[in-house]
Write an enzyme that holds these catalytic residues in place. Structure first.
Site, PDB file in Angstrom:
ATOM      1  N   GLU A 115      -8.360   1.079   8.244  1.00 20.21           N
ATOM      2  CA  GLU A 115      -7.283   0.395   8.718  1.00 20.21           C
ATOM      3  C   GLU A 115      -6.063   1.300   9.201  1.00 20.21           C
ATOM      4  O   GLU A 115      -5.356   0.978  10.026  1.00 20.21           O
ATOM      5  CB  GLU A 115      -6.874  -0.672   7.601  1.00 20.21           C
ATOM      6  CG  GLU A 115      -5.753  -1.653   8.032  1.00 20.21           C
ATOM      7  CD  GLU A 115      -5.545  -2.681   6.831  1.00 20.21           C
ATOM      8  OE1 GLU A 115      -4.582  -3.225   6.959  1.00 20.21           O
ATOM      9  OE2 GLU A 115      -6.376  -3.101   6.310  1.00 20.21           O
ATOM     10  N   SER A 151      -3.789  -0.654   1.728  1.00 17.15           N
ATOM     11  CA  SER A 151      -5.187  -0.821   1.917  1.00 17.15           C
ATOM     12  C   SER A 151      -5.498   0.502   3.177  1.00 17.15           C
ATOM     13  O   SER A 151      -5.349   0.263   4.342  1.00 17.15           O
ATOM     14  CB  SER A 151      -5.644  -2.199   2.505  1.00 17.15           C
ATOM     15  OG  SER A 151      -5.221  -3.085   1.672  1.00 17.15           O
ATOM     16  N   ARG A 176      -6.988  -7.191  11.905  1.00 19.22           N
ATOM     17  CA  ARG A 176      -5.954  -6.023  12.047  1.00 19.22           C
ATOM     18  C   ARG A 176      -6.063  -5.330  13.283  1.00 19.22           C
ATOM     19  O   ARG A 176      -5.737  -4.239  13.256  1.00 19.22           O
ATOM     20  CB  ARG A 176      -6.572  -5.130  10.745  1.00 19.22           C
ATOM     21  CG  ARG A 176      -6.580  -5.819   9.433  1.00 19.22           C
ATOM     22  CD  ARG A 176      -5.240  -6.124   8.978  1.00 19.22           C
ATOM     23  NE  ARG A 176      -5.309  -7.105   7.568  1.00 19.22           N
ATOM     24  CZ  ARG A 176      -5.248  -8.240   7.297  1.00 19.22           C
ATOM     25  NH1 ARG A 176      -5.414  -9.077   8.500  1.00 19.22           N
ATOM     26  NH2 ARG A 176      -5.285  -8.417   6.515  1.00 19.22           N
TER      27      ARG A 176
END
Length: 338
Positions: free
Chosen positions: A334, A238, A164
């Site tokens: 994230e 998320s 990520r």
């Protein structure tokens, strides 16, 4: 091309948060983008790049010129019997691009179906799901230097993709505007159906000899069963990354919590599902006024309507502290806080 003042960004972030841009401009081509970046009136004014707003948390108004890259287009630049190379504008909706590839029989992105956001944001985050990350199909990324207006093409290696992560979130954060990406996809795809519930869902669908369309359909079914639609409940998918911890730490954790799931990353590291940690810490389904943690997926923080970014940020910090206290693991967001 027109600069607007005091523009609400509610429809440009998937949390549906009501923050304003002091100035706002929608650019539809690389030429328009370079023109505004080189315009003497805006040359020294702070700038903020906003794509689909699917991975940001707006905690305040943005006192800057907000630039929304709306550059469209999907073009074949190279094709053989085995592969096809596509040049795609940053403003294309990611899921629409995936469906275009599925319709054409181009394999490689079907596991990334239904991920919100734009093509331009995808390499920045190195988006991934169900055993696939975007770095496996990206050839290069085109971006424009915010300071100079110069165009630069980054190779896959130069993007420095990680979990990520990319160079655009680290060393080059806030220095470039991604205007497009080039993808190499397979016309003879190898399916990836081993991750999570994909194989089980394919069996339930009766797909004994699955195609990329079947993989895409299965993943969309799974995502819809677990994740709220941002059009109905504000969220950014998320909220936290799945933590990766040393093998020794996981062994100690497993002794205390034998049911903890873990997935080896390499010989030294194990990935632990953040959603499991949050759920075990008692947060799943928690609600605090207009915000909360989704009832079906503890990894997703939600805005039921009328919540603020500051409230969601505060909730995320409570969750981090709770998980750290119970498991000794620090969760990292994230989502990008603005």
């Amino acid at each position: 091309m027109q600069v607007q003042s005091n523009v609400s960004l509610r429809d440009l972030n998937t949390f549906g948060l009501d923050a304003d841009a002091r100035f706002f401009i929608n650019v539809r081509s690389v030429e328009e983008l370079t023109a505004i970046l080189r315009d003497p009136e805006w040359k020294n004014f702070p700038k903020f790049i906003l794509g689909g707003g699917s991975n940001i948390l707006l905690t305040k108004d943005i006192d800057a010129l907000v630039i929304h890259p709306d550059i469209k287009g999907i073009t074949i630049v190279e094709e053989t019997e085995e592969t096809v190379v596509l040049e795609v504008g940053a403003g294309e909706v990611w899921h629409d691009f995936v469906m275009h590839c599925v319709d054409k029989g181009y394999g490689g992105v079907e596991n990334l179906s239904l991920i919100p956001g734009t093509v331009g944001a995808a390499p920045m985050q190195n988006i991934g799901a169900y055993g696939v990350e975007i770095r496996s199909v990206i050839v290069s990324v085109e971006a424009v230097d915010i300071e100079t207006g110069e165009i630069r093409v980054f190779s896959n290696a130069e993007c420095e993709f990680g979990y990520r992560e990319s160079v655009f979130k680290k060393a080059l954060k806030n220095k470039y505007v991604i205007t497009g990406a080039t993808f190499r996809l397979s016309k003879q795809p190898v399916l990836n159906a081993a991750y999570g519930d994909v194989q089980k869902t394919l069996q339930e669908m009766g797909a004994d000899n699955p195609t990329i369309r079947d993989i895409s359909a299965a993943i969309m079914q799974i995502r819809r069963s677990k994740l709220p639609d941002p059009a109905e409940i504000g969220n950014a998918g998320s909220f936290f990354k799945n933590p990766e911890i040393p093998v020794a730490q996981f062994a100690s954790l497993h002794e205390m919590h034998p049911e903890v799931p873990g997935y080896p990353v390499d010989a030294e590291t194990v990935k632990v599902p953040a959603g499991w940690l949050i759920e075990q810490a008692g947060w799943k389904g928690y609600r605090e006024g207009a915000i909360g943690v989704h009832a079906r997926q503890a990894l997703v923080l939600v805005n039921y309507g009328g919540g603020t970014g500051a409230e969601i940020k505060a909730l995320s910090e409570k969750i981090q502290a709770s998980v750290a206290e119970k498991f000794g693991i620090r969760l990292n967001a994230e989502v990008n806080f603005i």
